[in-house]
Design a protein around this motif. Structure first.
Motif, PDB file in Angstrom:
ATOM      1  N   LEU A  41       0.826  -1.199   0.000  1.00 52.24           N
ATOM      2  CA  LEU A  41       0.000   0.000   0.000  1.00 52.24           C
ATOM      3  C   LEU A  41       0.864   1.254   0.000  1.00 52.24           C
ATOM      4  O   LEU A  41       1.994   1.233   0.469  1.00 52.24           O
ATOM      5  CB  LEU A  41      -0.879   0.023   1.261  1.00 52.24           C
ATOM      6  CG  LEU A  41      -1.798  -1.159   1.488  1.00 52.24           C
ATOM      7  CD1 LEU A  41      -2.411  -1.077   2.886  1.00 52.24           C
ATOM      8  CD2 LEU A  41      -2.879  -1.199   0.423  1.00 52.24           C
ATOM      9  N   GLY A  42       0.303   2.341  -0.483  1.00 48.91           N
ATOM     10  CA  GLY A  42       0.877   3.664  -0.314  1.00 48.91           C
ATOM     11  C   GLY A  42       0.109   4.340   0.806  1.00 48.91           C
ATOM     12  O   GLY A  42      -1.124   4.386   0.776  1.00 48.91           O
ATOM     13  N   LEU A  43       0.806   4.832   1.815  1.00 49.56           N
ATOM     14  CA  LEU A  43       0.176   5.420   2.988  1.00 49.56           C
ATOM     15  C   LEU A  43       0.566   6.894   3.095  1.00 49.56           C
ATOM     16  O   LEU A  43       1.755   7.213   3.169  1.00 49.56           O
ATOM     17  CB  LEU A  43       0.603   4.671   4.251  1.00 49.56           C
ATOM     18  CG  LEU A  43       0.354   3.160   4.236  1.00 49.56           C
ATOM     19  CD1 LEU A  43       1.003   2.502   5.441  1.00 49.56           C
ATOM     20  CD2 LEU A  43      -1.129   2.866   4.194  1.00 49.56           C
ATOM     21  N   THR A  44      -0.416   7.777   3.112  1.00 47.30           N
ATOM     22  CA  THR A  44      -0.156   9.200   3.253  1.00 47.30           C
ATOM     23  C   THR A  44       0.130   9.513   4.720  1.00 47.30           C
ATOM     24  O   THR A  44      -0.603   9.061   5.606  1.00 47.30           O
ATOM     25  CB  THR A  44      -1.373  10.014   2.777  1.00 47.30           C
ATOM     26  OG1 THR A  44      -1.623   9.699   1.403  1.00 47.30           O
ATOM     27  CG2 THR A  44      -1.123  11.507   2.899  1.00 47.30           C
ATOM     28  N   VAL A  45       1.185  10.265   4.964  1.00 47.96           N
ATOM     29  CA  VAL A  45       1.554  10.674   6.318  1.00 47.96           C
ATOM     30  C   VAL A  45       1.701  12.187   6.358  1.00 47.96           C
ATOM     31  O   VAL A  45       1.927  12.831   5.335  1.00 47.96           O
ATOM     32  CB  VAL A  45       2.863   9.990   6.790  1.00 47.96           C
ATOM     33  CG1 VAL A  45       2.688   8.472   6.853  1.00 47.96           C
ATOM     34  CG2 VAL A  45       4.034  10.343   5.899  1.00 47.96           C
ATOM     35  N   ASP A  46       1.569  12.757   7.548  1.00 48.34           N
ATOM     36  CA  ASP A  46       1.694  14.211   7.666  1.00 48.34           C
ATOM     37  C   ASP A  46       3.145  14.647   7.825  1.00 48.34           C
ATOM     38  O   ASP A  46       3.495  15.771   7.492  1.00 48.34           O
ATOM     39  CB  ASP A  46       0.834  14.761   8.806  1.00 48.34           C
ATOM     40  CG  ASP A  46       1.180  14.162  10.158  1.00 48.34           C
ATOM     41  OD1 ASP A  46       2.003  13.227  10.231  1.00 48.34           O
ATOM     42  OD2 ASP A  46       0.611  14.630  11.153  1.00 48.34           O
ATOM     43  N   ASP A  47       4.016  13.765   8.340  1.00 49.24           N
ATOM     44  CA  ASP A  47       5.430  14.073   8.535  1.00 49.24           C
ATOM     45  C   ASP A  47       6.198  12.765   8.354  1.00 49.24           C
ATOM     46  O   ASP A  47       6.253  11.942   9.266  1.00 49.24           O
ATOM     47  CB  ASP A  47       5.649  14.670   9.924  1.00 49.24           C
ATOM     48  CG  ASP A  47       7.083  15.111  10.174  1.00 49.24           C
ATOM     49  OD1 ASP A  47       8.015  14.499   9.608  1.00 49.24           O
ATOM     50  OD2 ASP A  47       7.264  16.066  10.955  1.00 49.24           O
ATOM     51  N   CYS A  48       6.776  12.581   7.179  1.00 44.43           N
ATOM     52  CA  CYS A  48       7.409  11.307   6.842  1.00 44.43           C
ATOM     53  C   CYS A  48       8.601  11.011   7.752  1.00 44.43           C
ATOM     54  O   CYS A  48       8.763   9.893   8.215  1.00 44.43           O
ATOM     55  CB  CYS A  48       7.844  11.321   5.377  1.00 44.43           C
ATOM     56  SG  CYS A  48       8.379   9.706   4.775  1.00 44.43           S
ATOM     57  N   ARG A  49       9.413  12.008   8.022  1.00 44.20           N
ATOM     58  CA  ARG A  49      10.595  11.781   8.853  1.00 44.20           C
ATOM     59  C   ARG A  49      10.201  11.395  10.291  1.00 44.20           C
ATOM     60  O   ARG A  49      10.796  10.493  10.880  1.00 44.20           O
ATOM     61  CB  ARG A  49      11.493  13.004   8.831  1.00 44.20           C
ATOM     62  CG  ARG A  49      12.197  13.176   7.492  1.00 44.20           C
ATOM     63  CD  ARG A  49      13.024  14.459   7.412  1.00 44.20           C
ATOM     64  NE  ARG A  49      13.693  14.539   6.131  1.00 44.20           N
ATOM     65  CZ  ARG A  49      13.122  14.977   5.002  1.00 44.20           C
ATOM     66  NH1 ARG A  49      11.869  15.384   5.011  1.00 44.20           N
ATOM     67  NH2 ARG A  49      13.792  15.001   3.868  1.00 44.20           N
ATOM     68  N   LYS A  50       9.217  12.057  10.846  1.00 43.75           N
ATOM     69  CA  LYS A  50       8.754  11.736  12.205  1.00 43.75           C
ATOM     70  C   LYS A  50       8.129  10.335  12.231  1.00 43.75           C
ATOM     71  O   LYS A  50       8.394   9.549  13.142  1.00 43.75           O
ATOM     72  CB  LYS A  50       7.747  12.770  12.701  1.00 43.75           C
ATOM     73  CG  LYS A  50       7.265  12.497  14.123  1.00 43.75           C
ATOM     74  CD  LYS A  50       6.309  13.569  14.609  1.00 43.75           C
ATOM     75  CE  LYS A  50       5.838  13.374  16.014  1.00 43.75           C
ATOM     76  NZ  LYS A  50       5.581  12.046  16.472  1.00 43.75           N
ATOM     77  N   THR A  51       7.306  10.013  11.229  1.00 45.50           N
ATOM     78  CA  THR A  51       6.678   8.690  11.170  1.00 45.50           C
ATOM     79  C   THR A  51       7.750   7.615  11.028  1.00 45.50           C
ATOM     80  O   THR A  51       7.673   6.558  11.667  1.00 45.50           O
ATOM     81  CB  THR A  51       5.667   8.621  10.019  1.00 45.50           C
ATOM     82  OG1 THR A  51       4.694   9.665  10.188  1.00 45.50           O
ATOM     83  CG2 THR A  51       4.957   7.279   9.973  1.00 45.50           C
TER      84      THR A  51
END
Length: 141
Positions: free
Chosen positions: A83-93
């Motif tokens: 899956l492709g998952l949208t995140v608000d902050d990739c580095r933090k996630t």
């Protein structure tokens, strides 16, 4: 008229372990878990998209034995897309999930479409975490 996508499939080798991975590490919720004859239907959904369920499917019927063996081989070698998952902050996630023991095959990197990191689920499916940004086709030149 088609209204939206309601179901997609991610293949796995252990439905319970994969459900638990998505729930415990990625914030999904268990949805359906029923047995219909020899078939067990297990789904999860993300609270931000309650109308979309992800079926966690074992490689088997309706696939032919040869196709099921191929999918199992792809999973075991970590070569299946997920899956492709949208995140608000990739580095933090990335940092949060790494601290929980999630395996990444690509650290966060700038892309024309945003910041992307690539991880594997417990079965070996590749999942893209994407912090999106606006782009045009010329950004890829």
């Amino acid at each position: 008229m088609i209204l939206h996508i309601s179901l997609t499939t991610v293949y796995c080798l252990d439905q319970e372990a994969t459900r638990d991975f998505y729930v415990e590490h990625l914030g999904f919720e268990p949805a359906t878990d029923v047995v219909m004859g020899d078939f067990r239907w297990v789904t999860i959904r993300h609270p931000g998209q309650p109308l979309l369920e992800v079926t966690l499917m074992l490689p088997g019927p309706p696939l032919s034995p040869e196709a099921a063996a191929f999918v199992r081989g792809q999973l075991e070698s970590g070569q299946m897309g997920g899956l492709g998952l949208t995140v608000d902050d990739c580095r933090k996630t990335y940092d949060d999930l790494s601290s929980k023991g999630v395996t990444f095959v690509q650290e966060p990197a700038e892309r024309p479409y945003g910041v992307e990191a690539v991880m594997r689920d417990n079965t070996g499916n590749w999942l893209s975490l994407i912090e999106p940004r606006a782009f045009t086709p010329s950004d890829f030149g």
